[in-house]
Design a protein around this motif. Structure first.
Motif, PDB file in Angstrom:
ATOM      1  N   ILE A  51     -58.508 141.607  56.512  1.00 35.98           N
ATOM      2  CA  ILE A  51     -57.116 141.464  56.065  1.00 35.98           C
ATOM      3  C   ILE A  51     -56.380 142.799  56.209  1.00 35.98           C
ATOM      4  O   ILE A  51     -55.267 142.859  56.723  1.00 35.98           O
ATOM      5  CB  ILE A  51     -57.067 140.961  54.601  1.00 35.98           C
ATOM      6  CG1 ILE A  51     -57.631 139.540  54.546  1.00 35.98           C
ATOM      7  CG2 ILE A  51     -55.636 140.991  54.052  1.00 35.98           C
ATOM      8  CD1 ILE A  51     -57.796 138.978  53.154  1.00 35.98           C
ATOM      9  N   VAL A  52     -57.049 143.882  55.789  1.00 33.84           N
ATOM     10  CA  VAL A  52     -56.385 145.190  55.867  1.00 33.84           C
ATOM     11  C   VAL A  52     -56.137 145.574  57.329  1.00 33.84           C
ATOM     12  O   VAL A  52     -55.084 146.117  57.678  1.00 33.84           O
ATOM     13  CB  VAL A  52     -57.218 146.270  55.126  1.00 33.84           C
ATOM     14  CG1 VAL A  52     -56.650 147.655  55.369  1.00 33.84           C
ATOM     15  CG2 VAL A  52     -57.239 145.985  53.637  1.00 33.84           C
ATOM     16  N   SER A  53     -57.087 145.271  58.222  1.00 37.33           N
ATOM     17  CA  SER A  53     -56.857 145.651  59.632  1.00 37.33           C
ATOM     18  C   SER A  53     -55.682 144.856  60.206  1.00 37.33           C
ATOM     19  O   SER A  53     -54.867 145.399  60.951  1.00 37.33           O
ATOM     20  CB  SER A  53     -58.117 145.485  60.485  1.00 37.33           C
ATOM     21  OG  SER A  53     -58.432 144.128  60.641  1.00 37.33           O
ATOM     22  N   LEU A  54     -55.569 143.595  59.802  1.00 35.93           N
ATOM     23  CA  LEU A  54     -54.403 142.802  60.256  1.00 35.93           C
ATOM     24  C   LEU A  54     -53.106 143.410  59.724  1.00 35.93           C
ATOM     25  O   LEU A  54     -52.113 143.528  60.433  1.00 35.93           O
ATOM     26  CB  LEU A  54     -54.504 141.363  59.750  1.00 35.93           C
ATOM     27  CG  LEU A  54     -55.403 140.428  60.526  1.00 35.93           C
ATOM     28  CD1 LEU A  54     -55.353 139.034  59.920  1.00 35.93           C
ATOM     29  CD2 LEU A  54     -54.984 140.373  61.979  1.00 35.93           C
ATOM     30  N   PHE A  55     -53.171 143.819  58.461  1.00 36.84           N
ATOM     31  CA  PHE A  55     -51.985 144.406  57.832  1.00 36.84           C
ATOM     32  C   PHE A  55     -51.597 145.701  58.560  1.00 36.84           C
ATOM     33  O   PHE A  55     -50.434 145.920  58.909  1.00 36.84           O
ATOM     34  CB  PHE A  55     -52.284 144.669  56.352  1.00 36.84           C
ATOM     35  CG  PHE A  55     -51.174 145.361  55.629  1.00 36.84           C
ATOM     36  CD1 PHE A  55     -50.002 144.684  55.338  1.00 36.84           C
ATOM     37  CD2 PHE A  55     -51.284 146.691  55.252  1.00 36.84           C
ATOM     38  CE1 PHE A  55     -48.947 145.324  54.682  1.00 36.84           C
ATOM     39  CE2 PHE A  55     -50.251 147.336  54.599  1.00 36.84           C
ATOM     40  CZ  PHE A  55     -49.074 146.658  54.322  1.00 36.84           C
ATOM     41  N   PHE A  56     -52.590 146.561  58.815  1.00 38.77           N
ATOM     42  CA  PHE A  56     -52.295 147.814  59.515  1.00 38.77           C
ATOM     43  C   PHE A  56     -51.722 147.534  60.907  1.00 38.77           C
ATOM     44  O   PHE A  56     -50.772 148.165  61.347  1.00 38.77           O
ATOM     45  CB  PHE A  56     -53.559 148.670  59.664  1.00 38.77           C
ATOM     46  CG  PHE A  56     -53.976 149.382  58.404  1.00 38.77           C
ATOM     47  CD1 PHE A  56     -53.204 149.333  57.246  1.00 38.77           C
ATOM     48  CD2 PHE A  56     -55.151 150.125  58.367  1.00 38.77           C
ATOM     49  CE1 PHE A  56     -53.585 149.992  56.084  1.00 38.77           C
ATOM     50  CE2 PHE A  56     -55.546 150.797  57.206  1.00 38.77           C
ATOM     51  CZ  PHE A  56     -54.769 150.719  56.078  1.00 38.77           C
ATOM     52  N   ASN A  57     -52.345 146.582  61.610  1.00 38.38           N
ATOM     53  CA  ASN A  57     -51.834 146.268  62.957  1.00 38.38           C
ATOM     54  C   ASN A  57     -50.395 145.801  62.874  1.00 38.38           C
ATOM     55  O   ASN A  57     -49.553 146.169  63.687  1.00 38.38           O
ATOM     56  CB  ASN A  57     -52.671 145.157  63.613  1.00 38.38           C
ATOM     57  CG  ASN A  57     -53.963 145.694  64.180  1.00 38.38           C
ATOM     58  OD1 ASN A  57     -53.972 146.739  64.830  1.00 38.38           O
ATOM     59  ND2 ASN A  57     -55.057 145.012  63.933  1.00 38.38           N
ATOM     60  N   TYR A  58     -50.131 144.984  61.863  1.00 39.87           N
ATOM     61  CA  TYR A  58     -48.778 144.442  61.737  1.00 39.87           C
ATOM     62  C   TYR A  58     -47.774 145.555  61.428  1.00 39.87           C
ATOM     63  O   TYR A  58     -46.765 145.720  62.115  1.00 39.87           O
ATOM     64  CB  TYR A  58     -48.740 143.354  60.652  1.00 39.87           C
ATOM     65  CG  TYR A  58     -47.337 142.875  60.454  1.00 39.87           C
ATOM     66  CD1 TYR A  58     -46.667 142.246  61.503  1.00 39.87           C
ATOM     67  CD2 TYR A  58     -46.650 143.104  59.275  1.00 39.87           C
ATOM     68  CE1 TYR A  58     -45.349 141.866  61.369  1.00 39.87           C
ATOM     69  CE2 TYR A  58     -45.338 142.726  59.135  1.00 39.87           C
ATOM     70  CZ  TYR A  58     -44.693 142.101  60.188  1.00 39.87           C
ATOM     71  OH  TYR A  58     -43.383 141.736  60.067  1.00 39.87           O
ATOM     72  N   VAL A  59     -48.110 146.366  60.401  1.00 38.84           N
ATOM     73  CA  VAL A  59     -47.150 147.383  59.970  1.00 38.84           C
ATOM     74  C   VAL A  59     -47.003 148.471  61.025  1.00 38.84           C
ATOM     75  O   VAL A  59     -45.903 148.934  61.316  1.00 38.84           O
ATOM     76  CB  VAL A  59     -47.586 147.997  58.616  1.00 38.84           C
ATOM     77  CG1 VAL A  59     -46.705 149.169  58.243  1.00 38.84           C
ATOM     78  CG2 VAL A  59     -47.501 146.938  57.543  1.00 38.84           C
ATOM     79  N   PHE A  60     -48.112 148.890  61.607  1.00 38.31           N
ATOM     80  CA  PHE A  60     -48.031 150.013  62.544  1.00 38.31           C
ATOM     81  C   PHE A  60     -47.504 149.586  63.910  1.00 38.31           C
ATOM     82  O   PHE A  60     -46.713 150.290  64.534  1.00 38.31           O
ATOM     83  CB  PHE A  60     -49.425 150.645  62.706  1.00 38.31           C
ATOM     84  CG  PHE A  60     -49.367 152.038  63.257  1.00 38.31           C
ATOM     85  CD1 PHE A  60     -49.035 153.107  62.445  1.00 38.31           C
ATOM     86  CD2 PHE A  60     -49.618 152.297  64.600  1.00 38.31           C
ATOM     87  CE1 PHE A  60     -48.962 154.406  62.949  1.00 38.31           C
ATOM     88  CE2 PHE A  60     -49.541 153.591  65.117  1.00 38.31           C
ATOM     89  CZ  PHE A  60     -49.218 154.643  64.283  1.00 38.31           C
ATOM     90  N   ASN A  61     -47.954 148.434  64.389  1.00 37.51           N
ATOM     91  CA  ASN A  61     -47.654 148.081  65.784  1.00 37.51           C
ATOM     92  C   ASN A  61     -46.514 147.080  65.962  1.00 37.51           C
ATOM     93  O   ASN A  61     -45.905 147.042  67.025  1.00 37.51           O
ATOM     94  CB  ASN A  61     -48.900 147.482  66.460  1.00 37.51           C
ATOM     95  CG  ASN A  61     -50.086 148.432  66.424  1.00 37.51           C
ATOM     96  OD1 ASN A  61     -49.922 149.635  66.597  1.00 37.51           O
ATOM     97  ND2 ASN A  61     -51.266 147.909  66.173  1.00 37.51           N
ATOM     98  N   LEU A  62     -46.286 146.222  64.964  1.00 35.69           N
ATOM     99  CA  LEU A  62     -45.382 145.097  65.234  1.00 35.69           C
ATOM    100  C   LEU A  62     -44.084 145.064  64.450  1.00 35.69           C
ATOM    101  O   LEU A  62     -43.114 144.452  64.905  1.00 35.69           O
ATOM    102  CB  LEU A  62     -46.128 143.768  64.984  1.00 35.69           C
ATOM    103  CG  LEU A  62     -47.386 143.549  65.825  1.00 35.69           C
ATOM    104  CD1 LEU A  62     -48.039 142.229  65.454  1.00 35.69           C
ATOM    105  CD2 LEU A  62     -47.074 143.567  67.314  1.00 35.69           C
ATOM    106  N   VAL A  63     -44.065 145.697  63.285  1.00 35.01           N
ATOM    107  CA  VAL A  63     -42.881 145.591  62.431  1.00 35.01           C
ATOM    108  C   VAL A  63     -41.604 145.946  63.209  1.00 35.01           C
ATOM    109  O   VAL A  63     -40.618 145.213  63.195  1.00 35.01           O
ATOM    110  CB  VAL A  63     -43.043 146.522  61.212  1.00 35.01           C
ATOM    111  CG1 VAL A  63     -41.715 146.977  60.674  1.00 35.01           C
ATOM    112  CG2 VAL A  63     -43.796 145.811  60.101  1.00 35.01           C
TER     113      VAL A  63
END
Ligand code: BGC
Length: 532
Positions: A310-322
Motif C-alpha cells: 500500500i505504501v509503495s502504491l502511495f509513494f508511486n502515486y504521490v511522487f510520480n502521478l499527482v
C-alpha cells in the motif's frame, strides 16, 4: 501456506479502477535475480552486438542533457554557491562531498564549441541544457543582454548543426538575491520568476521549439526541505516543503504561459514539457526478506508485505502521478483512496492545481532508480544509518518501527549506489503510456555513473533494445531519448566523484575525451536511425 499478497491486493485495488495499480510488481519483479538485472548483456561486446541493426524512427530525437550550474563554471551568486560556502549541513555533514566547489566546472560557458563538437560527433539531434537565472539577472531587475544573446547564439549554432535545442528554465539554481528575499517559500516572490521567464522566453522563442520548464520540482522540494541534503538544507520541514512544491507548480504554469505567449509569432508551436523525477517504488523484495515458516513471524511478514504494498502504491502515486494527473487529466482528480487533489483543494490549492491543466504538450521523464519499501525495527548502534540518501530513505515511527524506501543490497550498482536496472525505465514507460495514452513522452534524463564505461554500455544497450521493441509493438509514443549526461560534471552534493559523462572531463585542462564504448555504440544506433 502460500499467500501472494500483491496479487490479492491487485484484485482488491482493481475495484477502484483509477489507482496506480500498474505499479504493483509484475510477476517475478519483486524477486529480482541476485546481482544483476536479467535484461543487461553481460559484457560490453555483447552489449554492442545487442544493439547492432537497431533502427529507430528517423524523426526520433537523440542526444544528451546538461544543467548550467553543473557545467558552465564561474557562477558565484546563486543558492548552490551559497550552499558550498556554508560548508556544513544541519546534521554536521559536508554540504558537498569533500567540500568541493563547482568553480569552473567544465568551463562550458567559455567552451561551448567543444560541447557542440562532441554532440555533432555523436550524431545527436537534440541537446537539452539549462539557462542560468543568476547569470541572466545577476541583480534584481537587471537583465544581462549579452548573456541572453549568448544563449540565443548557442541555440542558433545547435540548429545550424541539425541539433534541436531543448531549453530548461530552472534546473535547481536561483540567484542569491532571490534566496535572500525568501525564495520559493514566499508566494509574492513568484513575480520575480515571472519577470525572469518573460525576458528569457521572449529572447529565446525565435530560436527554440522545445522547452522544459522546471527540472524535477518534486525532487528539488524533497531534497531541500525534507532530506536537507540540497540548499537550503532544511530537514523534515514538511509544511514548508509543501508550500515550496505548490509555488514551483505555479511557477511552472507561469513559465508555460510565457513560452506559449512569446512563441505566438513563430512558425511552429512550442512543445512544453516538465521534466519530472520518477522513482519506481516496489514493496520489499521477497528474496531479501523471505517468508518465514512460524505462524507469528509469518503473520508479521504478511502484514509487512500488505502495508509495504500500500505504501509503495502511495509513494508511486504521490511522487510520480499527482502532478501528471493534474496536467493531463484535470486539476481536481479524486483518486480515492489517495485523494491528494481533494485534500489539497481543501487546503486552498484548488485554483493552482486547476491551472496546471494542459500546461504541457509532452511528458518529460527523468528516471534513474527504483526503491524498495519495507517496515522493520528501527536500526540502532552500528546498523543505524548516518543520514538519509536517495538509496536509503527512512522515517522512524512510534514503537521503534522504521519505514524504509531503499535500494536492495547485493545488486549491481552504479557510482551513486543506484541499482542498474534498465527494466525499471521500461516499466515506467509502459505505466505512463497506459495512464496517459494520448500524450507523447520524451526521456529528458536517463543514464548511469560509471568511470569504466563498462556498466554504462551494458545499461544503455539493454534500454535501447527494450525501448525499440516497445516502439515496434506500438505500445508507447516515445519521441526522444536524452542521456544524462554529455560529460563528467559537478554532481551536486556528490561533487565531482560520480562520472555520468559520455565524455570524460579533465577538470584541470577542460579537455573532453569520449568514452569510446558507449559513444561508438550510440553513434551506430543514432546513425542507423537517421537513415530513411
Ligand atoms: C538531476 C541532475 C543530476 C542527476 C544525477 C537528476 O536528478 O536532474 O541534475 O545530475 O539527477 O544525479
Amino acid at each position: 501456506m502460500t499467500i501472494d499478497s500483491s496479487i490479492t491486493l491487485r484484485q482488491a485495488f482493481l475495484l477502484y479502477g483509477d489507482l496506480p495499480v500498474q505499479y504493483l510488481p509484475s510477476e517475478g519483479e519483486d524477486k529480482p535475480p541476485k546481482l544483476t538485472d536479467g535484461t543487461m548483456p553481460v559484457t560490453s561486446e555483447a552489449a554492442k552486438e545487442a544493439t547492432q541493426g537497431l533502427k529507430f524512427p528517423s524523426n526520433f530525437l537523440w542526444g544528451a542533457a546538461t544543467a548550467a550550474y553543473q557545467i558552465e563554471g564561474g557562477l558565484h551568486h546563486c543558492n548552490w554557491s551559497m550552499w558550498e560556502e556554508q560548508g556544513t549541513r544541519l546534521d554536521g555533514h559536508a554540504t558537498v562531498e569533500h567540500h568541493e566547489k563547482a568553480g569552473k566546472a567544465c568551463n562550458s560557458w567559455e567552451l561551448f564549441d567543444k560541447d557542440l563538437d562532441a554532440l555533432k560527433k555523436l550524431g545527436a539531434t537534440m541537446y537539452r541544457f539549462s539557462v542560468e537565472w543568476s547569470r541572466i539577472e545577476p541583480k534584481e531587475g537587471e537583465f544581462d543582454e549579452a548573456v541572453l544573446k549568448q544563449y540565443g547564439d548557442w541555440c542558433q549554432e545547435l540548429k545550424e548543426a541539425g541539433i534541436e535545442p531543448m531549453v530548461t528554465l530552472h534546473h535547481f539554481t536561483e540567484p542569491a538575491w532571490f534566496v535572500e528575499k525568501g525564495g520559493w517559500e514566499k508566494r509574492e516572490n513568484l513575480l520575480f520568476f515571472q519577470m525572469y521567464v518573460q525576458q528569457t522566453t521572449q529572447t529565446l522563442a525565435p530560436h527554440v521549439k522545445y522547452w522544459s520548464t522546471i527540472n524535477e520540482l518534486n525532487g528539488y522540494a524533497i531534497c531541500g526541505w525534507l532530506a536537507g541534503v540540497h540548499p537550503p538544507g532544511k530537514k523534515d520541514d514538511v509544511l514548508t516543503m509543501l508550500t515550496v512544491f505548490r509555488h514551483l507548480l505555479v511557477a511552472h504554469t507561469m513559465a508555460s504561459k510565457a513560452i506559449r505567449a512569446n512563441s505566438a509569432l513563430q512558425k511552429e508551436d512550442p512543445i512544453v514539457c516538465m521534466a519530472l523525477s520518477h522513482v519506481y517504488f516496489l514493496p520489499f523484495d521477497t528474496t531479501q526478506i523471505p517468508k518465514p515458516e512460524e505462524p507469528l513471524p509469518l503473520l508479521f511478514w504478511i502484514l509487512n508485505r500488505i502495508l509495504s504494498t500500500i505504501v509503495s502504491l502511495f509513494f508511486n502515486y504521490v511522487f510520480n502521478l499527482v502532478i501528471l494527473d493534474a496536467i493531463f487529466r484535470g486539476g481536481r482528480f479524486p483518486n480515492f483512496p489517495f485523494p491528494f487533489h481533494f485534500v489539497a483543494s481543501l487546503a486552498g490549492w484548488g485554483k493552482d492545481l486547476e491551472a496546471l491543466k494542459d500546461t504541457c504538450d509532452w511528458m518529460g521523464v527523468n528516471h534513474y532508480y527504483r526503491s524498495y519499501v519495507q517496515f522493520g525495527m528501527a536500526r540502532q548502534g552500528n546498523d543505524a544509518p548516518q543520514q538519509a540518501s536517495p538509496t536509503d530513505m527512512f522515517v522512524v515511527l512510534p514503537f521503534g518501527i522504521e519505514l524504509r524506501a531503499a535500494a536492495i543490497p547485493n545488486f549491481e550498482k552504479n557510482e551513486m549506489g543506484w541499482d542498474l536496472t534498465p527494466s525499471s525505465m521500461v516499466r515506467l514507460l509502459e505505466i505512463l503510456s497506459d495512464r496517459y495514452p494520448s500524450i507523447p513522452i520524451i526521456i529528458t534524463e536517463s543514464g548511469t555513473a560509471d568511470t569504466t564505461d563498462r556498466k554504462r554500455i551494458r545499461y544503455l544497450a539493454s534500454l535501447l533494445k527494450q525501448m525499440h521493441s516497445l516502439l515496434e509493438q506500438k505500445r508507447i509514443d516515445l519521441r526522444g531519448y536524452l542521456i544524462w549526461t554529455l560529460m563528467d560534471n559537478f554532481e551536486w552534493a556528490e561533487g565531482f566523484r560520480p562520472k555520468f559523462g559520455l565524455l570524460e572531463t579533465n577538470f584541470e585542462t577542460f579537455e573532453r575525451k569520449e568514452r569510446k564504448g558507449s559513444c561508438d555504440m550510440l553513434r551506430a544506433v543514432f546513425g542507423a536511425s537517421k537513415e530513411e
